[in-house]
Structures are given as structure tokens and as C-alpha cells.
Design a protein around this motif. Structure first.
Motif, PDB file in Angstrom:
ATOM      1  N   ASN A 180       0.823  -1.203   0.000  1.00 52.41           N
ATOM      2  CA  ASN A 180       0.000   0.000   0.000  1.00 52.41           C
ATOM      3  C   ASN A 180       0.859   1.255   0.000  1.00 52.41           C
ATOM      4  O   ASN A 180       0.512   2.248  -0.601  1.00 52.41           O
ATOM      5  N   HIS A 181       1.997   1.211   0.676  1.00 49.83           N
ATOM      6  CA  HIS A 181       2.888   2.365   0.682  1.00 49.83           C
ATOM      7  C   HIS A 181       3.412   2.647  -0.720  1.00 49.83           C
ATOM      8  O   HIS A 181       3.503   3.793  -1.136  1.00 49.83           O
ATOM      9  N   GLU A 182       3.740   1.589  -1.457  1.00 50.52           N
ATOM     10  CA  GLU A 182       4.253   1.751  -2.816  1.00 50.52           C
ATOM     11  C   GLU A 182       3.184   2.262  -3.782  1.00 50.52           C
ATOM     12  O   GLU A 182       3.507   2.766  -4.841  1.00 50.52           O
ATOM     13  N   LEU A 183       1.914   2.147  -3.420  1.00 51.18           N
ATOM     14  CA  LEU A 183       0.828   2.451  -4.345  1.00 51.18           C
ATOM     15  C   LEU A 183       0.205   3.819  -4.114  1.00 51.18           C
ATOM     16  O   LEU A 183      -0.935   4.036  -4.448  1.00 51.18           O
ATOM     17  N   SER A 184       0.959   4.733  -3.546  1.00 49.71           N
ATOM     18  CA  SER A 184       0.383   6.025  -3.207  1.00 49.71           C
ATOM     19  C   SER A 184       0.067   6.875  -4.443  1.00 49.71           C
ATOM     20  O   SER A 184      -0.774   7.749  -4.377  1.00 49.71           O
ATOM     21  N   THR A 185       0.713   6.650  -5.563  1.00 50.08           N
ATOM     22  CA  THR A 185       0.418   7.414  -6.779  1.00 50.08           C
ATOM     23  C   THR A 185      -0.380   6.539  -7.729  1.00 50.08           C
ATOM     24  O   THR A 185       0.148   5.639  -8.354  1.00 50.08           O
ATOM     25  N   HIS A 186      -1.660   6.816  -7.843  1.00 48.74           N
ATOM     26  CA  HIS A 186      -2.566   5.945  -8.572  1.00 48.74           C
ATOM     27  C   HIS A 186      -2.548   6.153 -10.083  1.00 48.74           C
ATOM     28  O   HIS A 186      -3.040   5.321 -10.819  1.00 48.74           O
ATOM     29  N   ASP A 187      -2.004   7.253 -10.567  1.00 50.79           N
ATOM     30  CA  ASP A 187      -1.983   7.486 -11.999  1.00 50.79           C
ATOM     31  C   ASP A 187      -0.661   7.070 -12.637  1.00 50.79           C
ATOM     32  O   ASP A 187      -0.497   7.129 -13.838  1.00 50.79           O
ATOM     33  N   ASP A 188       0.285   6.671 -11.858  1.00 52.84           N
ATOM     34  CA  ASP A 188       1.603   6.299 -12.354  1.00 52.84           C
ATOM     35  C   ASP A 188       1.583   4.872 -12.912  1.00 52.84           C
ATOM     36  O   ASP A 188       1.151   3.944 -12.240  1.00 52.84           O
ATOM     37  N   ASP A 189       2.073   4.703 -14.141  1.00 49.55           N
ATOM     38  CA  ASP A 189       2.071   3.378 -14.760  1.00 49.55           C
ATOM     39  C   ASP A 189       2.938   2.386 -13.997  1.00 49.55           C
ATOM     40  O   ASP A 189       2.589   1.210 -13.891  1.00 49.55           O
ATOM     41  N   ALA A 190       4.067   2.826 -13.466  1.00 46.71           N
ATOM     42  CA  ALA A 190       4.935   1.904 -12.713  1.00 46.71           C
ATOM     43  C   ALA A 190       4.217   1.395 -11.463  1.00 46.71           C
ATOM     44  O   ALA A 190       4.310   0.214 -11.132  1.00 46.71           O
ATOM     45  N   ALA A 191       3.500   2.278 -10.795  1.00 46.10           N
ATOM     46  CA  ALA A 191       2.738   1.859  -9.619  1.00 46.10           C
ATOM     47  C   ALA A 191       1.627   0.897 -10.036  1.00 46.10           C
ATOM     48  O   ALA A 191       1.351  -0.083  -9.336  1.00 46.10           O
ATOM     49  N   PHE A 192       0.996   1.173 -11.185  1.00 42.23           N
ATOM     50  CA  PHE A 192      -0.046   0.270 -11.686  1.00 42.23           C
ATOM     51  C   PHE A 192       0.528  -1.117 -11.953  1.00 42.23           C
ATOM     52  O   PHE A 192      -0.073  -2.130 -11.602  1.00 42.23           O
ATOM     53  N   VAL A 193       1.702  -1.161 -12.582  1.00 42.13           N
ATOM     54  CA  VAL A 193       2.347  -2.444 -12.880  1.00 42.13           C
ATOM     55  C   VAL A 193       2.625  -3.209 -11.587  1.00 42.13           C
ATOM     56  O   VAL A 193       2.342  -4.407 -11.492  1.00 42.13           O
ATOM     57  N   PHE A 221       0.911  -6.846 -10.650  1.00 45.32           N
ATOM     58  CA  PHE A 221       1.685  -8.047 -10.327  1.00 45.32           C
ATOM     59  C   PHE A 221       1.352  -8.553  -8.928  1.00 45.32           C
ATOM     60  O   PHE A 221       1.192  -9.758  -8.712  1.00 45.32           O
ATOM     61  N   ALA A 222       1.257  -7.643  -7.969  1.00 45.70           N
ATOM     62  CA  ALA A 222       0.956  -8.052  -6.598  1.00 45.70           C
ATOM     63  C   ALA A 222      -0.424  -8.684  -6.498  1.00 45.70           C
ATOM     64  O   ALA A 222      -0.606  -9.712  -5.850  1.00 45.70           O
TER      65      ALA A 222
END
Length: 182
Positions: A113-126, A130-131
Motif C-alpha cells: 500500500n505504501h508503494e501504491l500512493s500514486t494511482h496514476d503512475d504506470d509503474a505503480a499500476f504495474v 503483479f501483486a
């Protein structure tokens, strides 16, 4: 049954109602009920479930274990998967996507959840995809390949960022680790 139910659950469409009459064969394709509630017959079997070793009535519900090419084709071409992919991508993009995250043993939910703080970022989406879909943290090579794929999907005629993310989700649903426990 687990594959079908997982796809529906990830899309937010699995009907978790307990009990009740079995779903007749002619209504199973449209049903969102858990596969456990499907009417089982030796003569009429659900094609998608059959591809993934559905238990056979004539063999006292003993389940075979197989890995055959038809399973990959079923995931790639199934209406269930094609309709679920955009819904899963939308849920992963939304703020409520924390509900989809699975603790893979390598990552605690708080780390993810900490890594997913930016919801529009493609890297975060990836990373979320995967998770959630494969219960694993992607490596740098996997992230880079996924980002290249997203860019390629965005270049397709009439493509949108949402459609590109849907295509990535579709690809991950077709990944071996989606249907294989290690």
C-alpha cells in the motif's frame, strides 16, 4: 472453479451468496455465482471449467491435474476474461485497489500500500497488477517490459490509457503464475 472464481472476484463481480439452488447449465455462462453452485452433470459440463480440470461426476468428483495448451487458449479467448480485464484494471487504478492486494509472503500489505500512493503512475499500476494478479513483486526487468508493453498498447489505433492497462491485465491473467501455485 478456482480460476473462474478468482477472475470474477478480481473484477468485483463474484456473487458470494451462500446456499440456494444450483445454477442450471443454460445459465452458467452469465452467472456470477461461485462455481461451487453450478449444477454438475456427466452429460452437460461447463466448457471453461472443464478446461481447468473440473471434477467429474462419473468419477466421484475426483479432479485430474493437467497442464494443456487448451488452458492457455481458454484464458486468452474467454469472454469471461475479456470482459473482466477492463474491470480489474479499473479497480487497480481506483483508490480502493488496496482491497485487491494479496499478501504474497514477500510483501506485507502495508509495504504494498505504501508503494501504491500514486494511482496514476504506470509503474505503480504495474506493481499493483503483479501483486494482485500474480501475488509477486515484479523485478526491474518485468517492470521495464510491462512499461514498454503499456506504451505499445497506447499506440494502437483508438487506444486509451485505460485500454492499455486493460491489455496488461489481460496479459497477466494469461500468465502461468495466475493459474499455478508454487
Amino acid at each position: 472453479q478456482a480460476v473462474r472464481d478468482s477472475i470474477l472476484a478480481l473484477a468485483g463481480e463474484l456473487d458470494l451468496t451462500r446456499g440456494g439452488p444450483p445454477v442450471p447449465p443454460n445459465q452458467q455462462d452469465a452467472s456470477k455465482r461461485r462455481s461451487l453452485y453450478f449444477f454438475h452433470s456427466n452429460n452437460e459440463r461447463h466448457l471453461f471449467l472443464t478446461q481447468f480440470d473440473d471434477a467429474r461426476v462419473a468419477e466421484c468428483y475426483q479432479r485430474e491435474q493437467s497442464v494443456v495448451p487448451q488452458q492457455a487458449l481458454a484464458l486468452a479467448n474467454s469472454r469471461l476474461v475479456l470482459e473482466a480485464a477492463p474491470k480489474i484494471a479499473a479497480r487497480l487504478t481506483s483508490v480502493d485497489s488496496r482491497k485487491l492486494i494479496v499478501d504474497s509472503g514477500k510483501n506485507s500489505p502495508s509495504t504494498i500500500n505504501h508503494e501504491l500512493s500514486t494511482h496514476d503512475d504506470d509503474a505503480a499500476f504495474v506493481k499493483k497488477a503483479f501483486a494482485c494478479l500474480l501475488a509477486m513483486t515484479p523485478g526491474e526487468v518485468e517492470i521495464a517490459a510491462s512499461l514498454r508493453a503499456l506504451e505499445d498498447f497506447k499506440k494502437l489505433p483508438g487506444a486509451t490509457p485505460a485500454a492499455a492497462r486493460s491489455q496488461l491485465v489481460w496479459a497477466l491473467l494469461n500468465h502461468n503464475d495466475f493459474v499455478t501455485l508454487r
